[in-house]
Design a protein around this motif. Structure first.
Motif, PDB file in Angstrom:
ATOM      1  N   GLN A 115      32.117  70.355  79.960  1.00 18.47           N
ATOM      2  CA  GLN A 115      32.078  68.924  79.614  1.00 18.47           C
ATOM      3  C   GLN A 115      30.700  68.343  79.866  1.00 18.47           C
ATOM      4  O   GLN A 115      30.164  67.587  79.043  1.00 18.47           O
ATOM      5  CB  GLN A 115      33.120  68.155  80.433  1.00 18.47           C
ATOM      6  N   SER A 116      30.120  68.696  81.000  1.00 18.10           N
ATOM      7  CA  SER A 116      28.783  68.211  81.339  1.00 18.10           C
ATOM      8  C   SER A 116      27.747  68.728  80.346  1.00 18.10           C
ATOM      9  O   SER A 116      26.881  67.979  79.882  1.00 18.10           O
ATOM     10  CB  SER A 116      28.411  68.651  82.758  1.00 18.10           C
ATOM     11  N   ILE A 117      27.845  69.992  79.999  1.00 15.24           N
ATOM     12  CA  ILE A 117      26.885  70.612  79.077  1.00 15.24           C
ATOM     13  C   ILE A 117      26.940  69.932  77.709  1.00 15.24           C
ATOM     14  O   ILE A 117      25.905  69.611  77.110  1.00 15.24           O
ATOM     15  CB  ILE A 117      27.168  72.120  78.956  1.00 15.24           C
ATOM     16  N   MET A 118      28.150  69.678  77.212  1.00 19.00           N
ATOM     17  CA  MET A 118      28.297  69.068  75.890  1.00 19.00           C
ATOM     18  C   MET A 118      27.886  67.599  75.894  1.00 19.00           C
ATOM     19  O   MET A 118      27.137  67.148  75.026  1.00 19.00           O
ATOM     20  CB  MET A 118      29.749  69.202  75.419  1.00 19.00           C
ATOM     21  N   PHE A 119      28.376  66.849  76.881  1.00 23.06           N
ATOM     22  CA  PHE A 119      28.144  65.404  76.902  1.00 23.06           C
ATOM     23  C   PHE A 119      26.674  65.076  77.046  1.00 23.06           C
ATOM     24  O   PHE A 119      26.124  64.262  76.286  1.00 23.06           O
ATOM     25  CB  PHE A 119      28.949  64.769  78.038  1.00 23.06           C
ATOM     26  N   TRP A 120      26.000  65.673  78.007  1.00 23.89           N
ATOM     27  CA  TRP A 120      24.618  65.307  78.265  1.00 23.89           C
ATOM     28  C   TRP A 120      23.682  65.787  77.163  1.00 23.89           C
ATOM     29  O   TRP A 120      22.640  65.174  76.925  1.00 23.89           O
ATOM     30  CB  TRP A 120      24.173  65.821  79.631  1.00 23.89           C
ATOM     31  N   LEU A 121      24.052  66.859  76.469  1.00 23.44           N
ATOM     32  CA  LEU A 121      23.233  67.277  75.332  1.00 23.44           C
ATOM     33  C   LEU A 121      23.260  66.197  74.244  1.00 23.44           C
ATOM     34  O   LEU A 121      22.211  65.841  73.684  1.00 23.44           O
ATOM     35  CB  LEU A 121      23.732  68.601  74.762  1.00 23.44           C
ATOM     36  N   LEU A 122      24.448  65.668  73.966  1.00 21.81           N
ATOM     37  CA  LEU A 122      24.548  64.612  72.957  1.00 21.81           C
ATOM     38  C   LEU A 122      23.818  63.351  73.393  1.00 21.81           C
ATOM     39  O   LEU A 122      23.179  62.675  72.581  1.00 21.81           O
ATOM     40  CB  LEU A 122      26.017  64.299  72.672  1.00 21.81           C
ATOM     41  N   PRO A 165      31.006  59.044  71.702  1.00 20.70           N
ATOM     42  CA  PRO A 165      32.223  58.425  72.240  1.00 20.70           C
ATOM     43  C   PRO A 165      33.419  59.377  72.285  1.00 20.70           C
ATOM     44  O   PRO A 165      34.184  59.379  73.252  1.00 20.70           O
ATOM     45  CB  PRO A 165      32.479  57.258  71.279  1.00 20.70           C
ATOM     46  N   LEU A 166      33.575  60.199  71.248  1.00 21.79           N
ATOM     47  CA  LEU A 166      34.702  61.127  71.204  1.00 21.79           C
ATOM     48  C   LEU A 166      34.568  62.215  72.266  1.00 21.79           C
ATOM     49  O   LEU A 166      35.545  62.562  72.937  1.00 21.79           O
ATOM     50  CB  LEU A 166      34.798  61.755  69.806  1.00 21.79           C
ATOM     51  N   VAL A 167      33.361  62.767  72.413  1.00 18.50           N
ATOM     52  CA  VAL A 167      33.144  63.803  73.419  1.00 18.50           C
ATOM     53  C   VAL A 167      33.298  63.218  74.821  1.00 18.50           C
ATOM     54  O   VAL A 167      33.852  63.867  75.726  1.00 18.50           O
ATOM     55  CB  VAL A 167      31.748  64.441  73.234  1.00 18.50           C
ATOM     56  N   PHE A 168      32.838  61.986  75.019  1.00 25.60           N
ATOM     57  CA  PHE A 168      32.977  61.325  76.314  1.00 25.60           C
ATOM     58  C   PHE A 168      34.463  61.146  76.671  1.00 25.60           C
ATOM     59  O   PHE A 168      34.879  61.441  77.803  1.00 25.60           O
ATOM     60  CB  PHE A 168      32.273  59.971  76.277  1.00 25.60           C
ATOM     61  N   ALA A 169      35.257  60.690  75.708  1.00 23.49           N
ATOM     62  CA  ALA A 169      36.694  60.512  75.944  1.00 23.49           C
ATOM     63  C   ALA A 169      37.359  61.845  76.258  1.00 23.49           C
ATOM     64  O   ALA A 169      38.204  61.943  77.169  1.00 23.49           O
ATOM     65  CB  ALA A 169      37.347  59.859  74.727  1.00 23.49           C
ATOM     66  N   TRP A 170      36.992  62.889  75.515  1.00 26.44           N
ATOM     67  CA  TRP A 170      37.564  64.216  75.770  1.00 26.44           C
ATOM     68  C   TRP A 170      37.171  64.730  77.146  1.00 26.44           C
ATOM     69  O   TRP A 170      38.005  65.313  77.864  1.00 26.44           O
ATOM     70  CB  TRP A 170      37.095  65.196  74.692  1.00 26.44           C
ATOM     71  N   ALA A 171      35.921  64.526  77.542  1.00 22.73           N
ATOM     72  CA  ALA A 171      35.457  64.997  78.847  1.00 22.73           C
ATOM     73  C   ALA A 171      36.229  64.329  79.981  1.00 22.73           C
ATOM     74  O   ALA A 171      36.651  64.992  80.934  1.00 22.73           O
ATOM     75  CB  ALA A 171      33.956  64.741  78.992  1.00 22.73           C
ATOM     76  N   LEU A 172      36.435  63.014  79.876  1.00 19.55           N
ATOM     77  CA  LEU A 172      37.191  62.304  80.917  1.00 19.55           C
ATOM     78  C   LEU A 172      38.646  62.746  80.934  1.00 19.55           C
ATOM     79  O   LEU A 172      39.255  62.905  82.000  1.00 19.55           O
ATOM     80  CB  LEU A 172      37.103  60.794  80.693  1.00 19.55           C
ATOM     81  N   TRP A 173      39.217  62.962  79.754  1.00 15.85           N
ATOM     82  CA  TRP A 173      40.619  63.374  79.667  1.00 15.85           C
ATOM     83  C   TRP A 173      40.826  64.777  80.231  1.00 15.85           C
ATOM     84  O   TRP A 173      41.816  65.045  80.912  1.00 15.85           O
ATOM     85  CB  TRP A 173      41.069  63.318  78.209  1.00 15.85           C
TER      86      TRP A 173
END
Length: 280
Positions: A167-174, A37-45
């Motif tokens: 952002q894509s690399i971090m989010f989709w890995l999680l 959730p935190l990484v998702f919020a950061w990616a959108l921001w």
């Protein structure tokens, strides 16, 4: 970078606590889900929905498979190994990245850097010394597997970063770690105790902060200058071992860690000189 290393050390301490109560794949899944959730919020921001677009599915899936195996192996090792010992063995990862860059990326590594890699392997052998129960433990081999997975993952990032956002690399890995490890853990899933909720939340926050901090460190800093700061993880490992479990590394662990760290620092110095000698 120092903040990232400290955050990851806190996360690993939480993973070690959870590994006593839950299977390795379940802990890996919880680690991914807690930070998501935190990484998702950061990616959108930071980049909006467009930053989550995937352009190279095959490499993302490969990183997901590697990530699940790497996280589960490391968690399994933490169940029995002190943090300081696990970190000392894991320090072989930067040397593995350099070695694997030759066959996988076509990079050239000179004889001095190969020598540094060889010396680092000697340090690993010192850490995997014969014990009363025999030569090499399964937990130590699990850390080596995790370090190899980390090296392979780092190399795929070099390729993925050419087409996909960070952002894509971090989010989709999680996402893949949370989902993939969760599927593998499902047959042996242990109900989560309410008392462990705080530890899981700490793992999620510390993991997300560490990932953000290390991303910023490599974005604004010179890789060869900040990479040596990763070795401060050993200091955190020793401090957390003492504070939480009352464990101190023995003399042979210090010796093996010193050999690996020195070879890694020499390798980073050679890479800096090599980069400086190349034409822009």
């Amino acid at each position: 970078m120092l903040g990232a290393v400290a955050s990851f050390a806190v996360m690993d301490a939480g993973l070690k606590q959870l590994s006593v109560q839950y299977p390795a794949f379940q802990v890996a899944s919880l680690r991914g889900a807690a930070s998501l959730p935190l990484v998702f919020a950061w990616a959108l921001w930071s980049g909006g929905w467009a930053s989550l677009r995937i352009r190279r599915w095959s490499l993302h899936l490969l990183r997901g498979v590697i990530g699940v195996g790497m996280m589960a192996s490391f968690v399994y090792a933490l169940r029995t190994l002190p943090l300081s010992t696990a970190y000392s063995i894991f320090f072989i990862a930067p040397l593995a990245i350099t070695a694997l860059s030759v066959p996988l990326l076509g990079e050239k590594v000179g004889p001095r850097r190969w020598t540094a890699i060889g010396i680092g392997l000697v340090g690993v052998l010192v850490l995997l010394r014969p014990r009363g129960e025999g030569f090499i433990s399964v937990a130590a081999l699990a850390v080596l597997a995790a370090a190899l997975g980390y090296a392979l993952s780092a190399i795929t990032v070099r390729v993925l970063a050419r087409t996909d956002s960070i952002q894509s690399i971090m989010f989709w890995l999680l996402v893949m770690i949370a989902g993939g490890a969760g599927v593998l853990a499902w047959p042996d899933w242990v109900p989560i105790r309410a008392a462990d909720g705080g530890v899981i939340a700490l793992v999620g926050v510390a993991g997300a902060l560490g990932q953000y901090a290390i991303t910023e460190a490599f974005r604004i800093g010179e890789a060869s200058s900040i990479a040596p700061l990763e070795y401060t993880a050993l200091v955190w490992g020793v401090l957390l071992d003492i504070a939480l479990w009352g464990v101190l590394p023995d003399t042979v662990t210090w010796l093996g860690a010193a050999i690996i760290v020195c070879s890694g620092l020499y390798l980073l110095r050679r890479e800096r000189l090599h980069s400086a000698a190349e034409p822009p």
